[in-house]
Design an enzyme around this catalytic site. Structure first.
Site, PDB file in Angstrom:
ATOM      1  N   HIS A 107       0.884  -1.172   0.000  1.00 17.42           N
ATOM      2  CA  HIS A 107       0.000   0.000   0.000  1.00 17.42           C
ATOM      3  C   HIS A 107       0.921   1.220   0.000  1.00 17.42           C
ATOM      4  O   HIS A 107       2.025   1.182   0.539  1.00 17.42           O
ATOM      5  CB  HIS A 107      -0.928  -0.041   1.214  1.00 17.42           C
ATOM      6  CG  HIS A 107      -2.023  -1.068   1.071  1.00 17.42           C
ATOM      7  ND1 HIS A 107      -3.325  -0.744   0.846  1.00 17.42           N
ATOM      8  CD2 HIS A 107      -1.972  -2.427   1.070  1.00 17.42           C
ATOM      9  CE1 HIS A 107      -4.056  -1.844   0.734  1.00 17.42           C
ATOM     10  NE2 HIS A 107      -3.256  -2.888   0.867  1.00 17.42           N
ATOM     11  N   CYS A 127      -7.845  -1.134   3.538  1.00 13.12           N
ATOM     12  CA  CYS A 127      -8.485  -2.272   4.194  1.00 13.12           C
ATOM     13  C   CYS A 127      -9.387  -1.695   5.266  1.00 13.12           C
ATOM     14  O   CYS A 127      -8.942  -0.876   6.066  1.00 13.12           O
ATOM     15  CB  CYS A 127      -7.437  -3.199   4.806  1.00 13.12           C
ATOM     16  SG  CYS A 127      -8.189  -4.522   5.775  1.00 13.12           S
TER      17      CYS A 127
HETATM   18  P1  HMG Z   1     -17.925 -13.844  12.100  1.00 12.78           P
HETATM   19  O1  HMG Z   1     -18.957 -12.835  12.434  1.00 12.78           O
HETATM   20  O2  HMG Z   1     -16.969 -14.253  13.155  1.00 12.78           O
HETATM   21  O3  HMG Z   1     -18.510 -15.153  11.398  1.00 12.78           O
HETATM   22  O4  HMG Z   1     -17.106 -13.282  10.852  1.00 12.78           O
HETATM   23  P2  HMG Z   1     -19.573 -16.205  11.800  1.00 12.78           P
HETATM   24  O5  HMG Z   1     -19.088 -17.496  11.251  1.00 12.78           O
HETATM   25  O6  HMG Z   1     -19.918 -16.093  13.249  1.00 12.78           O
HETATM   26  O7  HMG Z   1     -20.835 -15.746  10.929  1.00 12.78           O
HETATM   27  C1  HMG Z   1     -21.530 -14.558  11.218  1.00 12.78           C
HETATM   28  C2  HMG Z   1     -22.480 -14.257  10.081  1.00 12.78           C
HETATM   29  O8  HMG Z   1     -21.740 -14.038   8.872  1.00 12.78           O
HETATM   30  C3  HMG Z   1     -23.451 -15.384   9.787  1.00 12.78           C
HETATM   31  O9  HMG Z   1     -24.630 -14.794   9.279  1.00 12.78           O
HETATM   32  C4  HMG Z   1     -22.777 -16.134   8.671  1.00 12.78           C
HETATM   33  O10 HMG Z   1     -23.683 -16.824   7.850  1.00 12.78           O
HETATM   34  C5  HMG Z   1     -22.142 -14.999   7.886  1.00 12.78           C
HETATM   35  P3  HMG Z   1     -25.940 -14.560  10.216  1.00 12.78           P
HETATM   36  O11 HMG Z   1     -26.247 -15.914  10.770  1.00 12.78           O
HETATM   37  O12 HMG Z   1     -25.502 -13.568  11.255  1.00 12.78           O
HETATM   38  O13 HMG Z   1     -26.934 -14.032   9.250  1.00 12.78           O
HETATM   39  N1  HMG Z   1     -20.965 -15.434   7.141  1.00 12.78           N
HETATM   40  C6  HMG Z   1     -20.807 -15.268   5.807  1.00 12.78           C
HETATM   41  N2  HMG Z   1     -21.608 -14.725   4.867  1.00 12.78           N
HETATM   42  C7  HMG Z   1     -21.164 -14.745   3.608  1.00 12.78           C
HETATM   43  N3  HMG Z   1     -19.955 -15.252   3.235  1.00 12.78           N
HETATM   44  C8  HMG Z   1     -19.135 -15.791   4.152  1.00 12.78           C
HETATM   45  C9  HMG Z   1     -19.569 -15.818   5.495  1.00 12.78           C
HETATM   46  N4  HMG Z   1     -19.008 -16.283   6.626  1.00 12.78           N
HETATM   47  C10 HMG Z   1     -19.866 -16.047   7.619  1.00 12.78           C
HETATM   48  N5  HMG Z   1     -17.958 -16.290   3.790  1.00 12.78           N
HETATM   49  C11 HMG Z   1     -15.840 -13.550   8.833  1.00 12.78           C
HETATM   50  C12 HMG Z   1     -16.059 -14.006  10.275  1.00 12.78           C
HETATM   51  C13 HMG Z   1     -14.516 -14.123   8.372  1.00 12.78           C
HETATM   52  C14 HMG Z   1     -16.970 -14.049   7.992  1.00 12.78           C
HETATM   53  C15 HMG Z   1     -15.820 -12.005   8.827  1.00 12.78           C
HETATM   54  O14 HMG Z   1     -14.896 -11.574   9.756  1.00 12.78           O
HETATM   55  C16 HMG Z   1     -15.467 -11.444   7.483  1.00 12.78           C
HETATM   56  O15 HMG Z   1     -16.183 -11.578   6.506  1.00 12.78           O
HETATM   57  N6  HMG Z   1     -14.281 -10.789   7.389  1.00 12.78           N
HETATM   58  C17 HMG Z   1     -13.785 -10.272   6.120  1.00 12.78           C
HETATM   59  C18 HMG Z   1     -13.057  -9.014   6.328  1.00 12.78           C
HETATM   60  C19 HMG Z   1     -12.520  -8.528   5.008  1.00 12.78           C
HETATM   61  O16 HMG Z   1     -13.045  -8.810   3.942  1.00 12.78           O
HETATM   62  N7  HMG Z   1     -11.419  -7.760   5.093  1.00 12.78           N
HETATM   63  C20 HMG Z   1     -10.785  -7.212   3.928  1.00 12.78           C
HETATM   64  C21 HMG Z   1     -10.045  -8.226   3.122  1.00 12.78           C
HETATM   65  S1  HMG Z   1      -8.413  -8.614   3.730  1.00 12.78           S
HETATM   66  C22 HMG Z   1      -7.402  -7.348   3.145  1.00 12.78           C
HETATM   67  O17 HMG Z   1      -7.868  -6.386   2.610  1.00 12.78           O
HETATM   68  C23 HMG Z   1      -5.914  -7.494   3.252  1.00 12.78           C
HETATM   69  C24 HMG Z   1      -5.246  -7.843   1.905  1.00 12.78           C
HETATM   70  O18 HMG Z   1      -5.545  -6.886   0.917  1.00 12.78           O
HETATM   71  C25 HMG Z   1      -3.709  -7.930   2.085  1.00 12.78           C
HETATM   72  C26 HMG Z   1      -3.136  -6.698   2.810  1.00 12.78           C
HETATM   73  O19 HMG Z   1      -3.205  -5.582   2.277  1.00 12.78           O
HETATM   74  O20 HMG Z   1      -2.620  -6.907   3.911  1.00 12.78           O
HETATM   75  C27 HMG Z   1      -5.729  -9.207   1.393  1.00 12.78           C
HETATM   76 MG    MG Z   2      -4.399  -4.968   0.687  1.00 10.49          MG
END
Ligand code: HMG
Ligand code: MG
Length: 299
Positions: A208, A239
């Site tokens: 970044h 992010c």
């Molecule tokens: P959680 O709340 O701990 O998950 O989140 P959970 O398993 O308890 O589920 C909670 C709810 O989310 C449930 O729904 C699940 O069905 C749903 P509800 O019963 O409340 O209606 N759920 C999902 N829905 C759709 N798709 C899924 C999914 N999983 C659970 N896959 C979780 C845990 C990992 C899901 C959450 O923390 C999350 O989605 N995090 C993503 C964060 C993110 O996208 N961050 C940005 C990307 S990383 C980044 O940018 C870094 C990178 O660029 C490299 C760098 O620069 O360093 C890659």
């Molecule tokens: Mg990134």
């Protein structure tokens, strides 16, 4: 200078870029953006994420984006955090996924609600199956050069997470400077620590440009033998769980440097700039790419 003759660019704008925007871009505009980037010749375009839409609403309906794209022109890895995300990926018919963890627990907890160890256990639930199904698996490691919550991150920690992701079956590891804090001497330290655990050909760097040092870091990584670089059209990005993580290194700025040094990419810089201008209009703000600012639309 010891530099590769060709660099593979992984375009993360539609995912890493748009996930951090205040507005959610429509599925139609996300498709148009991805199509323009594929048309520009980018070999890898990350179209979206199968993460929780409650956590990152900007990436909701990523299935619809993926389904509208041609599958034979670029690799299209979709970000997957857990088994539920993998099921969505399989249902959509993806052939490449990107899993993500970090080199610091505090960041990983904020980003995915689990520690690094727990995230690896989550990955064990589906990565083996993905590999058996012939799916390409990229592994992202965030905070390799510093954490917004924990501060300095020891390169040995990055090496340990790399070793574990390679052990899981990852085809490629992307070393992330999530908050744009790295300097070139750190690139030596991190690549030096990681390279005993992963062949250089399977390492990517993901900077970044928060503090303006991304290109210098890329140059150092190339000198060390890395030839896969992540970037984002227009310099979109950040992010949502990393305070201060501004845009990724802009694809145009990276292309300008690489092409100027005679390094091939197969990517048309003018077409990337046109794609960035289009998405910039939709977002309603200027994008940070220096190349975009230095050129007029038809140049
Ligand atoms: P959680 O709340 O701990 O998950 O989140 P959970 O398993 O308890 O589920 C909670 C709810 O989310 C449930 O729904 C699940 O069905 C749903 P509800 O019963 O409340 O209606 N759920 C999902 N829905 C759709 N798709 C899924 C999914 N999983 C659970 N896959 C979780 C845990 C990992 C899901 C959450 O923390 C999350 O989605 N995090 C993503 C964060 C993110 O996208 N961050 C940005 C990307 S990383 C980044 O940018 C870094 C990178 O660029 C490299 C760098 O620069 O360093 C890659
Ligand atoms: Mg990134």
């Amino acid at each position: 200078m010891n530099l590769p003759s060709r660099v593979r660019i992984v375009e993360v704008g539609p995912r890493d870029g748009l996930q951090n925007e205040a507005i959610t871009v429509s599925v139609e505009d996300r498709i148009t953006f991805c199509l323009a980037l594929i048309e520009a010749g980018l070999p890898v375009v990350e179209p979206g994420a199968f993460v929780s839409p409650k956590w990152v609403p900007q990436m909701a309906d990523s299935e619809d984006v993926f389904k509208a794209l041609p599958k034979d022109r670029a690799q299209l890895p979709m970000l997957v955090p857990n088994r539920q995300g993998y099921e969505r990926a399989r249902a959509a018919g993806v052939s490449a996924i990107a899993i993500f963890t970090a080199a610091s627990d505090a960041f990983n907890l904020r980003n995915t609600n689990v520690t690094i160890d727990e995230s690896i256990r989550r990955f064990e639930e589906f990565v083996g199956e993905a590999k058996k199904a012939g799916v390409f698996v990229r592994g992202y490691i965030s905070t390799c050069f510093g954490c917004p919550y924990e501060g300095p991150v020891p390169p040995a920690k990055v090496a340990d997470v790399t070793r574990r992701l390679i052990g899981l079956g990852c085809d490629e590891i992307s070393l992330g400077d999530t908050i744009g804090i790295a300097v070139p001497s750190q690139v030596d330290d991190v690549i030096g620590a990681v390279s005993p655990h992963a062949p250089l050909a399977r390492l990517a760097v993901h900077f970044h440009d928060t503090r303006g040092v991304a290109l210098a870091n890329v140059l150092r990584a190339l000198q060390l033998g890395v030839a896969i670089v992540d970037s984002s059209a227009g310099g979109l990005g950040g992010c949502p769980y990393a305070p201060g993580a501004s845009g990724n290194l802009a694809t145009e700025d990276l292309l300008y440097m690489l092409h100027g040094m005679g390094i091939e990419t197969g990517v048309d810089i003018v077409k990337v700039a046109a794609a960035s201008r289009l998405i910039g209009e939709r977002l309603g703000h200027e994008l940070p790419s220096r190349y975009l600012r230095a050129t007029r639309p038809q140049e």
